[in-house]
Design an enzyme around this catalytic site. Structure first.
Site, PDB file in Angstrom:
ATOM      1  N   SER A 239     -19.217  -4.401  20.905  1.00  0.00           N
ATOM      2  CA  SER A 239     -18.208  -4.389  19.845  1.00  0.00           C
ATOM      3  C   SER A 239     -18.780  -3.738  18.574  1.00  0.00           C
ATOM      4  O   SER A 239     -19.142  -2.571  18.610  1.00  0.00           O
ATOM      5  CB  SER A 239     -17.690  -5.814  19.618  1.00  0.00           C
ATOM      6  OG  SER A 239     -16.506  -5.831  18.860  1.00  0.00           O
TER       7      SER A 239
ATOM      8  N   ASP B  14      -7.754  -4.511  26.056  1.00  0.00           N
ATOM      9  CA  ASP B  14      -8.520  -4.975  24.895  1.00  0.00           C
ATOM     10  C   ASP B  14      -7.700  -4.749  23.629  1.00  0.00           C
ATOM     11  O   ASP B  14      -7.403  -3.604  23.276  1.00  0.00           O
ATOM     12  CB  ASP B  14      -9.844  -4.213  24.821  1.00  0.00           C
ATOM     13  CG  ASP B  14     -10.814  -4.801  23.807  1.00  0.00           C
ATOM     14  OD1 ASP B  14     -10.365  -5.416  22.829  1.00  0.00           O
ATOM     15  OD2 ASP B  14     -12.030  -4.636  24.003  1.00  0.00           O
TER      16      ASP B  14
ATOM     17  N   HIS C 118     -11.164  -8.182  25.486  1.00  0.00           N
ATOM     18  CA  HIS C 118     -12.406  -7.881  24.771  1.00  0.00           C
ATOM     19  C   HIS C 118     -13.610  -8.643  25.327  1.00  0.00           C
ATOM     20  O   HIS C 118     -14.721  -8.466  24.859  1.00  0.00           O
ATOM     21  CB  HIS C 118     -12.213  -8.225  23.285  1.00  0.00           C
ATOM     22  CG  HIS C 118     -13.188  -7.542  22.368  1.00  0.00           C
ATOM     23  ND1 HIS C 118     -13.332  -6.170  22.324  1.00  0.00           N
ATOM     24  CD2 HIS C 118     -14.069  -8.044  21.458  1.00  0.00           C
ATOM     25  CE1 HIS C 118     -14.261  -5.861  21.420  1.00  0.00           C
ATOM     26  NE2 HIS C 118     -14.723  -6.978  20.895  1.00  0.00           N
TER      27      HIS C 118
END
Length: 202
Positions: free
Chosen positions: A104, A154, A185
């Site tokens: 991320s 996501d 995610h």
């Protein structure tokens, strides 16, 4: 002597083994992937830094003004600082190849560093990255091994943006592998197995 402004957890590599940088996601810290990085390859060194930006108490590697909206000037400054930090560690272990992976926000700073300083990382693992701009060409990424993982649903890192990033690295003639699942995610086991393959393959 290296001054560590990132409060990193570190482990030195055994002779000739890689040095692996592990970059956490938003709200993580230097502990999030330190153990994982050490488990990926026996004998590897690890540098696991803590992001030096606080977003309402959550550690990050650069500022943003909204979900998916980056402070590009801040990103540029922090990319330069992180690149210098990686280069200092790299100079301390000249016999070790340097690998990096991030999740991320950690994937985003790693991607940005790889674009600014393609000489620093030999292998790059980007787990659920979001690069919401079209980078300039970086021909020096040719031959670098890059893994990109994603979830097709996501909500934070939209699949079309991930697919564009995969295409961009391929256009630079990097050796790109992907691991895509049908979820969001979250990290799934096949992604971690793909990351281990990236790190441990000859």
């Amino acid at each position: 002597m290296l001054t560590d402004t990132y409060h990193a957890l570190t482990k030195s590599p055994e002779p000739g083994a890689p040095l692996i940088f592990a970059f956490h996601g938003t709200g993580g810290d230097e502990t999030q992937f330190f153990d994982l990085a050490g488990q990926l390859l026996s004998g590897a060194g690890v540098v696991s830094p803590r992001g030096d930006v606080s977003e309402r108490g959550a550690a990050r590697f650069f500022r943003r003004t909204g979900e998916g909206v980056y402070d590009m000037a801040d990103l540029a400054r922090r990319t330069e600082a992180m690149a210098e930090y990686v280069a200092e560690h790299k100079a301390r272990h000249p016999e070790s190849p340097v690998y990096g992976f991030g999740y991320s926000n950690g994937a985003n700073i790693l991607a940005s560093v790889s674009m600014a300083r393609p000489d620093l990382f030999d292998r790059i693992g980007l787990l659920h990255p979001l690069i919401p701009w079209t980078p300039e060409p970086v021909p020096a990424l040719a031959g670098r091994r890059v893994l990109i993982t994603a979830g097709q649903r996501d909500p934070i890192c939209p699949w079309p943006a991930t697919r564009a990033l995969v295409d961009w690295y391929a256009d630079q003639c990097a050796e790109v592998a992907t691991e895509i699942h049908d979820g969001g995610h979250e990290l799934r086991q096949p992604e971690l197995l793909a990351l281990q393959t990236l790190v441990s393959a000859p």
